[in-house]
Design a protein around this motif. Sequence first.
Motif, short mmCIF file in Angstrom:
data_model
loop_
_atom_site.label_atom_id
_atom_site.label_comp_id
_atom_site.label_asym_id
_atom_site.label_seq_id
_atom_site.Cartn_x
_atom_site.Cartn_y
_atom_site.Cartn_z
N UNK B 24 5.40 0.15 0.50
CA UNK B 24 6.84 -0.06 0.53
C UNK B 24 7.28 -0.75 -0.75
N UNK B 25 8.41 -0.33 -1.29
CA UNK B 25 8.93 -0.97 -2.51
C UNK B 25 10.40 -1.29 -2.31
N UNK B 26 10.83 -2.35 -3.01
CA UNK B 26 12.12 -2.96 -2.69
C UNK B 26 13.32 -2.42 -3.47
N UNK B 27 13.07 -1.51 -4.44
CA UNK B 27 14.18 -1.01 -5.23
C UNK B 27 13.84 0.40 -5.70
N UNK B 28 14.80 1.07 -6.29
CA UNK B 28 14.56 2.43 -6.76
C UNK B 28 13.55 2.41 -7.91
N UNK B 29 12.75 3.46 -7.99
CA UNK B 29 11.70 3.53 -9.00
C UNK B 29 11.76 4.89 -9.69
N UNK B 30 11.24 4.95 -10.91
CA UNK B 30 11.10 6.26 -11.55
C UNK B 30 9.65 6.56 -11.90
N UNK B 50 6.48 10.01 -8.00
CA UNK B 50 7.72 9.25 -7.80
C UNK B 50 8.59 9.81 -6.67
N UNK B 51 8.35 11.08 -6.30
CA UNK B 51 9.04 11.66 -5.14
C UNK B 51 8.26 12.89 -4.71
N UNK B 52 8.49 13.31 -3.46
CA UNK B 52 7.89 14.55 -2.99
C UNK B 52 6.51 14.39 -2.40
N UNK B 53 5.82 15.50 -2.27
CA UNK B 53 4.50 15.56 -1.63
C UNK B 53 3.52 16.29 -2.54
N UNK B 54 2.31 15.76 -2.62
CA UNK B 54 1.25 16.41 -3.38
C UNK B 54 -0.05 16.37 -2.58
N UNK B 55 -0.92 17.31 -2.86
CA UNK B 55 -2.23 17.33 -2.19
C UNK B 55 -3.31 17.60 -3.21
N UNK B 56 -4.45 16.94 -3.00
CA UNK B 56 -5.61 17.17 -3.86
C UNK B 56 -6.85 17.04 -2.98
N UNK B 57 -7.34 18.17 -2.50
CA UNK B 57 -8.51 18.16 -1.64
C UNK B 57 -8.23 17.47 -0.32
N UNK B 58 -9.04 16.45 -0.02
CA UNK B 58 -8.87 15.72 1.25
C UNK B 58 -7.77 14.67 1.17
N UNK B 59 -7.22 14.46 0.01
CA UNK B 59 -6.17 13.46 -0.18
C UNK B 59 -4.82 14.12 -0.34
N UNK B 92 11.95 0.41 -14.77
CA UNK B 92 12.85 0.47 -15.92
C UNK B 92 12.16 1.08 -17.13
N UNK B 93 12.84 2.04 -17.78
CA UNK B 93 12.27 2.66 -18.98
C UNK B 93 12.14 1.65 -20.11
N UNK B 94 12.96 0.63 -20.11
CA UNK B 94 12.89 -0.36 -21.19
C UNK B 94 11.74 -1.34 -20.99
N UNK B 95 11.20 -1.41 -19.77
CA UNK B 95 10.12 -2.34 -19.49
C UNK B 95 8.76 -1.68 -19.57
N UNK B 96 8.65 -0.48 -19.08
CA UNK B 96 7.44 0.31 -19.28
C UNK B 96 6.30 0.04 -18.32
N UNK B 97 6.19 -1.19 -17.82
CA UNK B 97 4.99 -1.55 -17.08
C UNK B 97 5.03 -1.10 -15.63
N UNK B 98 3.85 -0.99 -15.05
CA UNK B 98 3.70 -0.75 -13.63
C UNK B 98 3.58 -2.09 -12.91
N UNK B 99 4.13 -2.14 -11.70
CA UNK B 99 4.01 -3.31 -10.82
C UNK B 99 3.14 -2.88 -9.66
N UNK B 100 2.05 -3.62 -9.47
CA UNK B 100 1.04 -3.24 -8.50
C UNK B 100 1.22 -3.97 -7.18
N UNK B 101 0.91 -3.27 -6.09
CA UNK B 101 0.75 -3.94 -4.81
C UNK B 101 -0.59 -4.65 -4.77
#
Lengths: 113, 110
Positions: B24-30, B50-59, B92-101
């Motif tokens: 779960x995330x608290x704000x919109x993400x790209x 960032x949106x939608x559904x993907x599949x790769x083998x068993x995952x 944010x495109x200006x920040x660049x970084x990922x925020x991890x759970x």
Amino acid sequence: EAGVTQSPTHLIKTRGQQATLRCSPISGHTSVYWYQQALGLGLQFLLWYDEGEERNRGNFPPRFSGRQFPNYSSELNVNALELEDSALYLCASSLGGLGYEQYFGPGTRLTVT
Amino acid sequence: GIQVEQSPPDLILQEGANSTLRCNFSDSVNNLQWFHQNPWGQLINLFYIPSGTKQNGRLSATTVATERYSLLYISSSQTTDSGVYFCAVGRSRSQGNLIFGKGTKLSVKP
């Protein structure tokens, strides 16, 4: 295609010394990111370089610094090492800034004694 | 700043079982990525979703951006699936970084 590479794999330093960690991005990637994974603190963002410029830094003191070279490789320098700097340091690269998938290297495990 | 919460924090499965990990995330993400951290510490890319559904083998993974959550499904789990699974978001495109759970630690028993 070669992935992100980091060196050294392990680094042992004494408190007060300086550490230099190196990262080579995937060919064609211009952005390099540094993250710290310390025990109990999770993965935290350190620095972002793109096209040779520092674009953003996380909530870390100025003794954490780095640079990006013309070939897009990067180094992270940590001055005046403290015991709590012991952590796994992960480097990632991407095609550009946010919106592109980030790919991570194997990490450098820094131990400060 | 944006908050990222993963659940459950720990999960123990018998080999062959299925599981669902939530982010779960608290704000919109790209940017939203799922990673598996192997025992040596390397983060292995599972999905950029960032949106939608993907599949790769068993995952497979699904992100419902409007409701601010993502799900990672693991089917027919194997002992090699053990490790820590991280969800990371970027805002944010200006920040660049990922925020991890904080991750979900998965243990698959033979």
